[in-house]
Write a protein that holds these residues in place. Structure first.
Motif, PDB file in Angstrom:
ATOM      1  N   MET A  42      -3.316   0.181  -3.489  1.00  0.00           N
ATOM      2  CA  MET A  42      -3.187  -1.110  -2.824  1.00  0.00           C
ATOM      3  C   MET A  42      -3.022  -2.160  -3.916  1.00  0.00           C
ATOM      4  SD  MET A  42      -5.905  -0.855   0.270  1.00  0.00           S
ATOM      5  CE  MET A  42      -7.131   0.214  -0.454  1.00  0.00           C
ATOM      6  N   ALA A  92      -4.631  13.412  -3.196  1.00  0.00           N
ATOM      7  CA  ALA A  92      -4.165  12.245  -2.459  1.00  0.00           C
ATOM      8  C   ALA A  92      -4.344  11.031  -3.339  1.00  0.00           C
ATOM      9  CB  ALA A  92      -4.949  12.074  -1.168  1.00  0.00           C
ATOM     10  N   ASN A  93      -3.459  10.076  -3.179  1.00  0.00           N
ATOM     11  CA  ASN A  93      -3.521   8.867  -3.973  1.00  0.00           C
ATOM     12  C   ASN A  93      -3.248   7.680  -3.060  1.00  0.00           C
ATOM     13  OD1 ASN A  93      -3.788   7.328  -6.242  1.00  0.00           O
ATOM     14  ND2 ASN A  93      -1.699   7.644  -6.949  1.00  0.00           N
ATOM     15  N   ILE A  94      -4.152   6.727  -3.039  1.00  0.00           N
ATOM     16  CA  ILE A  94      -3.978   5.506  -2.263  1.00  0.00           C
ATOM     17  C   ILE A  94      -3.906   4.355  -3.255  1.00  0.00           C
ATOM     18  CG2 ILE A  94      -4.980   3.935  -0.584  1.00  0.00           C
ATOM     19  CD1 ILE A  94      -6.399   6.305   0.654  1.00  0.00           C
ATOM     20  N   GLU A 117       0.859  -1.174   0.000  1.00  0.00           N
ATOM     21  CA  GLU A 117       0.000   0.000   0.000  1.00  0.00           C
ATOM     22  C   GLU A 117       0.893   1.221   0.000  1.00  0.00           C
ATOM     23  OE1 GLU A 117      -0.603  -0.111   4.734  1.00  0.00           O
ATOM     24  OE2 GLU A 117      -0.805  -1.809   3.420  1.00  0.00           O
ATOM     25  N   SER A 118       0.436   2.237  -0.647  1.00  0.00           N
ATOM     26  CA  SER A 118       1.168   3.502  -0.598  1.00  0.00           C
ATOM     27  C   SER A 118       0.152   4.632  -0.624  1.00  0.00           C
ATOM     28  CB  SER A 118       2.145   3.618  -1.764  1.00  0.00           C
ATOM     29  OG  SER A 118       1.450   3.697  -2.983  1.00  0.00           O
ATOM     30  N   VAL A 119       0.453   5.638   0.149  1.00  0.00           N
ATOM     31  CA  VAL A 119      -0.397   6.820   0.215  1.00  0.00           C
ATOM     32  C   VAL A 119       0.484   8.012  -0.094  1.00  0.00           C
ATOM     33  CG1 VAL A 119      -1.878   8.228   1.682  1.00  0.00           C
ATOM     34  CG2 VAL A 119      -1.820   5.748   1.995  1.00  0.00           C
ATOM     35  N   THR A 120       0.084   8.774  -1.101  1.00  0.00           N
ATOM     36  CA  THR A 120       0.814   9.999  -1.428  1.00  0.00           C
ATOM     37  C   THR A 120      -0.147  11.164  -1.319  1.00  0.00           C
ATOM     38  OG1 THR A 120       0.364   9.684  -3.788  1.00  0.00           O
ATOM     39  CG2 THR A 120       2.447   8.838  -2.960  1.00  0.00           C
ATOM     40  N   HIS A 121       0.382  12.264  -0.870  1.00  0.00           N
ATOM     41  CA  HIS A 121      -0.457  13.434  -0.653  1.00  0.00           C
ATOM     42  C   HIS A 121       0.407  14.668  -0.902  1.00  0.00           C
ATOM     43  CE1 HIS A 121      -3.614  15.902   0.807  1.00  0.00           C
ATOM     44  NE2 HIS A 121      -3.050  16.202   1.955  1.00  0.00           N
ATOM     45  N   MET A 148     -14.385   4.088   0.082  1.00  0.00           N
ATOM     46  CA  MET A 148     -13.168   4.866   0.267  1.00  0.00           C
ATOM     47  C   MET A 148     -12.908   5.730  -0.970  1.00  0.00           C
ATOM     48  SD  MET A 148      -9.400   3.628   1.603  1.00  0.00           S
ATOM     49  CE  MET A 148      -9.600   2.067   0.866  1.00  0.00           C
ATOM     50  N   LYS A 149     -13.198   5.174  -2.125  1.00  0.00           N
ATOM     51  CA  LYS A 149     -13.024   5.918  -3.375  1.00  0.00           C
ATOM     52  C   LYS A 149     -13.939   7.144  -3.404  1.00  0.00           C
ATOM     53  CE  LYS A 149     -13.738   5.155  -8.300  1.00  0.00           C
ATOM     54  NZ  LYS A 149     -14.167   4.179  -9.293  1.00  0.00           N
ATOM     55  N   MET A 172     -12.578   9.845  -0.462  1.00  0.00           N
ATOM     56  CA  MET A 172     -11.311  10.553  -0.680  1.00  0.00           C
ATOM     57  C   MET A 172     -11.496  11.908  -1.369  1.00  0.00           C
ATOM     58  SD  MET A 172      -8.877   9.196   0.859  1.00  0.00           S
ATOM     59  CE  MET A 172      -7.567  10.174   0.164  1.00  0.00           C
TER      60      MET A 172
END
Length: 143
Positions: A39, A35-37, A26-30, A114-115, A118
């Motif tokens: 998985m 923001a981008n999640i 998983e990665s979360v960028t902001h 979640m989509k 966000m």
């Protein structure tokens, strides 16, 4: 979400080699405005969930003849046999594949929720940034 998936894999005992379990990332960028999640997991995990695999052909209308008792008997798929490399591997049960739906509709629904959530979160943060910038601009003009 990833922990829920891992728990489901353990529940359905989908962990022969551990490759699927280990593939979850998983990665979360902001960056302040977006923001981008992400998985990810190995694609064969979906085949485990739907009980298909070797012999499955995309767009076959759901007719998986290799699961039928007549086909299994003719091709000796109903007999336990060695699977995997000669030096290792395991023995099949001789039973047809079954769904082990670790990626079930509830999990999919939570992903879709979640989509939907966000953009609201990111929108609120963007609005706060714009308000701050406008307030700073107003203060600069008033001085």
């Amino acid at each position: 979400m990833v922990q829920i998936w891992r728990d489901k894999l353990e529940y359905f005992d989908i962990r022969r080699t551990g490759a699927l379990m280990g593939s979850f990332t998983e990665s979360v960028t902001h960056d302040g405005l977006s923001a981008n999640i992400v998985m990810r997991f190995l694609a064969y995990g979906i085949y485990q969930a739907y009980g298909v695999g070797n012999g499955y052909i995309h767009d076959n209308g759901g007719d998986l003849e290799f699961l039928g008792p007549v086909y299994r008997k003719e091709h000796r798929l109903d007999v336990p046999r060695k699977v995997g490399p000669a030096w290792g591997g395991y023995y099949s049960s001789g039973e047809p594949r079954e769904r082990r739906d670790w990626f079930n509709p509830k999990l999919y629904a939570s992903l879709m929720r979640m989509k939907e959530t966000m953009p609201h979160i990111v929108g609120e943060e963007a609005a706060a940034l714009i308000c701050e910038a406008l307030e700073d601009a107003r203060k600069a003009v008033v001085r």
